[in-house]
Design a protein around this motif. Sequence first.
Motif, PDB file in Angstrom:
ATOM      1  N   THR A  41       4.021  20.350  10.763  1.00 58.10           N
ATOM      2  CA  THR A  41       4.841  19.352  10.009  1.00 58.10           C
ATOM      3  C   THR A  41       4.250  18.310   9.148  1.00 58.10           C
ATOM      4  O   THR A  41       4.624  17.640   8.207  1.00 58.10           O
ATOM      5  CB  THR A  41       5.618  18.583  10.884  1.00 58.10           C
ATOM      6  OG1 THR A  41       4.872  17.622  11.812  1.00 58.10           O
ATOM      7  CG2 THR A  41       6.689  19.600  11.568  1.00 58.10           C
ATOM      8  N   ARG A  51       1.944  16.937   5.741  1.00 60.29           N
ATOM      9  CA  ARG A  51       1.752  17.225   4.630  1.00 60.29           C
ATOM     10  C   ARG A  51       0.171  17.427   4.384  1.00 60.29           C
ATOM     11  O   ARG A  51      -0.564  16.966   4.823  1.00 60.29           O
ATOM     12  CB  ARG A  51       2.131  16.222   3.677  1.00 60.29           C
ATOM     13  CG  ARG A  51       3.591  15.746   3.662  1.00 60.29           C
ATOM     14  CD  ARG A  51       4.046  14.991   2.668  1.00 60.29           C
ATOM     15  NE  ARG A  51       5.521  14.657   2.726  1.00 60.29           N
ATOM     16  CZ  ARG A  51       6.096  15.324   2.074  1.00 60.29           C
ATOM     17  NH1 ARG A  51       5.869  16.319   0.922  1.00 60.29           N
ATOM     18  NH2 ARG A  51       7.540  15.216   1.828  1.00 60.29           N
ATOM     19  N   PHE A 101       4.321  24.547   1.786  1.00 62.56           N
ATOM     20  CA  PHE A 101       5.449  25.249   2.234  1.00 62.56           C
ATOM     21  C   PHE A 101       5.069  24.715   3.974  1.00 62.56           C
ATOM     22  O   PHE A 101       3.776  24.685   4.554  1.00 62.56           O
ATOM     23  CB  PHE A 101       5.207  26.632   2.422  1.00 62.56           C
ATOM     24  CG  PHE A 101       5.530  27.613   3.632  1.00 62.56           C
ATOM     25  CD1 PHE A 101       6.845  27.642   4.035  1.00 62.56           C
ATOM     26  CD2 PHE A 101       4.784  28.258   4.630  1.00 62.56           C
ATOM     27  CE1 PHE A 101       7.558  28.046   5.043  1.00 62.56           C
ATOM     28  CE2 PHE A 101       5.178  28.756   5.733  1.00 62.56           C
ATOM     29  CZ  PHE A 101       6.492  29.015   6.166  1.00 62.56           C
ATOM     30  N   ARG A 102       6.276  24.486   4.651  1.00 65.46           N
ATOM     31  CA  ARG A 102       6.033  24.284   6.091  1.00 65.46           C
ATOM     32  C   ARG A 102       7.074  25.040   6.688  1.00 65.46           C
ATOM     33  O   ARG A 102       8.309  24.993   6.528  1.00 65.46           O
ATOM     34  CB  ARG A 102       6.234  22.697   6.280  1.00 65.46           C
ATOM     35  CG  ARG A 102       5.138  21.843   5.883  1.00 65.46           C
ATOM     36  CD  ARG A 102       5.414  20.310   6.085  1.00 65.46           C
ATOM     37  NE  ARG A 102       6.225  19.878   5.153  1.00 65.46           N
ATOM     38  CZ  ARG A 102       7.018  18.598   5.475  1.00 65.46           C
ATOM     39  NH1 ARG A 102       6.636  17.954   6.422  1.00 65.46           N
ATOM     40  NH2 ARG A 102       7.830  18.254   4.391  1.00 65.46           N
ATOM     41  N   MET A 134      11.079  24.651   6.918  1.00 66.50           N
ATOM     42  CA  MET A 134      11.859  24.134   5.853  1.00 66.50           C
ATOM     43  C   MET A 134      13.216  24.696   5.492  1.00 66.50           C
ATOM     44  O   MET A 134      13.330  25.953   5.650  1.00 66.50           O
ATOM     45  CB  MET A 134      10.883  24.363   4.399  1.00 66.50           C
ATOM     46  CG  MET A 134       9.717  23.421   4.486  1.00 66.50           C
ATOM     47  SD  MET A 134       8.487  23.953   3.206  1.00 66.50           S
ATOM     48  CE  MET A 134       9.618  23.299   1.898  1.00 66.50           C
ATOM     49  N   SER A 135      14.085  23.906   4.916  1.00 66.77           N
ATOM     50  CA  SER A 135      15.391  24.253   4.508  1.00 66.77           C
ATOM     51  C   SER A 135      15.310  25.273   3.372  1.00 66.77           C
ATOM     52  O   SER A 135      14.799  24.725   2.159  1.00 66.77           O
ATOM     53  CB  SER A 135      16.242  23.232   4.399  1.00 66.77           C
ATOM     54  OG  SER A 135      17.402  23.505   3.561  1.00 66.77           O
ATOM     55  N   PHE A 181      14.375  23.975  -0.604  1.00 64.08           N
ATOM     56  CA  PHE A 181      13.505  24.684  -1.146  1.00 64.08           C
ATOM     57  C   PHE A 181      13.912  25.193  -2.660  1.00 64.08           C
ATOM     58  O   PHE A 181      13.450  24.774  -3.623  1.00 64.08           O
ATOM     59  CB  PHE A 181      12.899  25.742  -0.578  1.00 64.08           C
ATOM     60  CG  PHE A 181      11.941  26.555  -1.415  1.00 64.08           C
ATOM     61  CD1 PHE A 181      10.545  26.345  -1.385  1.00 64.08           C
ATOM     62  CD2 PHE A 181      12.308  27.891  -1.918  1.00 64.08           C
ATOM     63  CE1 PHE A 181       9.751  26.935  -2.154  1.00 64.08           C
ATOM     64  CE2 PHE A 181      11.596  28.476  -2.670  1.00 64.08           C
ATOM     65  CZ  PHE A 181      10.142  28.369  -2.841  1.00 64.08           C
ATOM     66  N   SER A 237      11.337  16.953   2.392  1.00 64.07           N
ATOM     67  CA  SER A 237      11.295  18.050   3.189  1.00 64.07           C
ATOM     68  C   SER A 237      12.045  17.784   4.538  1.00 64.07           C
ATOM     69  O   SER A 237      11.998  16.674   5.149  1.00 64.07           O
ATOM     70  CB  SER A 237       9.992  18.546   3.345  1.00 64.07           C
ATOM     71  OG  SER A 237       9.567  19.013   2.091  1.00 64.07           O
ATOM     72  N   SER A 238      12.823  18.553   4.998  1.00 61.84           N
ATOM     73  CA  SER A 238      13.670  18.377   6.084  1.00 61.84           C
ATOM     74  C   SER A 238      12.693  18.194   7.462  1.00 61.84           C
ATOM     75  O   SER A 238      11.609  18.895   7.649  1.00 61.84           O
ATOM     76  CB  SER A 238      14.510  19.510   6.805  1.00 61.84           C
ATOM     77  OG  SER A 238      15.469  19.719   5.577  1.00 61.84           O
ATOM     78  N   ARG A 282      16.888  28.511   7.457  1.00 55.81           N
ATOM     79  CA  ARG A 282      15.512  27.896   7.361  1.00 55.81           C
ATOM     80  C   ARG A 282      14.025  29.039   7.166  1.00 55.81           C
ATOM     81  O   ARG A 282      14.369  30.213   7.651  1.00 55.81           O
ATOM     82  CB  ARG A 282      15.209  27.039   8.509  1.00 55.81           C
ATOM     83  CG  ARG A 282      16.513  26.044   8.917  1.00 55.81           C
ATOM     84  CD  ARG A 282      16.045  25.197   9.928  1.00 55.81           C
ATOM     85  NE  ARG A 282      15.137  24.067   9.362  1.00 55.81           N
ATOM     86  CZ  ARG A 282      15.813  23.214   8.474  1.00 55.81           C
ATOM     87  NH1 ARG A 282      16.640  22.979   8.291  1.00 55.81           N
ATOM     88  NH2 ARG A 282      14.881  22.303   8.294  1.00 55.81           N
TER      89      ARG A 282
END
Length: 430
Positions: A6, A8, A77-78, A81-82, A86, A395-396, A412
Amino acid sequence: MTTEVTERRPALPSLTGARWWAAFAVFTLHALVFLPVYPFQKSELFRQLHQWMPMQLGAAGVTFFFVLSGFIIYWAFRPGMSVRLFYRRRVLKIYPTHLVAAAAFVLVAAVPLQRLVVWLPNLLLVHAWVPKWSTVGGLNVPAWSLAAEMLFYLSFPLLVPLVLRIPTRRLLLAATILVLGVLALHAAFYLWVPGPKGIANAFAPRLVPGDTSPFYELHASPAWFAQPDIPVSPSYWLGYTFPPARLPEFYLGVLAARMVIEGRWRNTRLAPPMLALVLAYAATWVVPVDFKMSALLIAPTAAVVATLAVRDLRGIRGLNSHPRMVWLGNISYAFYLIQFPVMVLVTRFLIGGRQFGFLGWAGFSVLVLVLSTAAAAALYHWVDLPIMNRFAGRSSPPPDQRTESEPDTSARISAHSGVELEKEASTRRT
């Protein structure tokens, strides 16, 4: 059990700064062929200059953008992610600046809006899918590459689970197979699709009779917009502008990002990949057109991008990471789009109806560079940044941190256990 990353990832200023050089390569080619400075463009000096700055100069910049796009999208990208978020962020990043640049072109070129085919496909970024030059080259010419970018973004949430299935130890093998696949694809275009088969650098400005500079470059002229159809070489269209054909470049960037994140690319010496890129670029002079535009350049370009990223992670600073270069990199997208409308403006009001030699062309090129940079800065600071800050959203958070006001109603982007390796590699770096 999977581990969700999660945090960054660190910023990569050298990659941001390097974007400017790619945009500048495109600009240099466009200034040479899209500024109709006569009689300069009909001179022997122009012919010699164009031998050293042919079409593949600008194409190399586009290839860099495509590979870098895949790298940065995966870098940001994580897992979890929704998908909806995105897509929203990608649309907001691409369309507002594109629409402003298109509107500027409509105004300065006096585009006939009653003919939807002239401008609507370009505005919607679907024009590169049509094998007609009157559509691909309609409206703001550089925007053709955005149609490919939109395909890249659309495909990423769908294909990234497959990318994540590749074992870490086989990432280089996967990248090699991808490069070989691109070479095979272009070989098929060369062998079985109609188009030029020679090795000459054939791309040149579309000239009109006389030694007096016209008021419009042909792509912005009333005659261009009045034509019902302009054919394009099928092999050229398939190999250069057809979005699916450029998809491997994006995913080579994705694989390069995984290699950096997971410790499979550790090189910090920039000279070897840069030398490989120079040699690959030099080889474009002696291969057929199908191989000139991107096929030979994607592997060394990916190596340069990955090396710049590793240098940033190791704290090795160079020219591209200088704050001024980072700023230029930040405005490079707007610069890429606004340069052609500015060229049309300068042509219509300063060049048209007059005669100029090399010095005139050089002076107008510098003027367009300055005006385009200023306009790009305005677009970035007054359009792009405010829209992204206001509407793009963050980002969620992970599922266990969502509040009741953030229901998990959208799909997701999923991950697999390989993400644990990603976190482990990140830990080793710190």
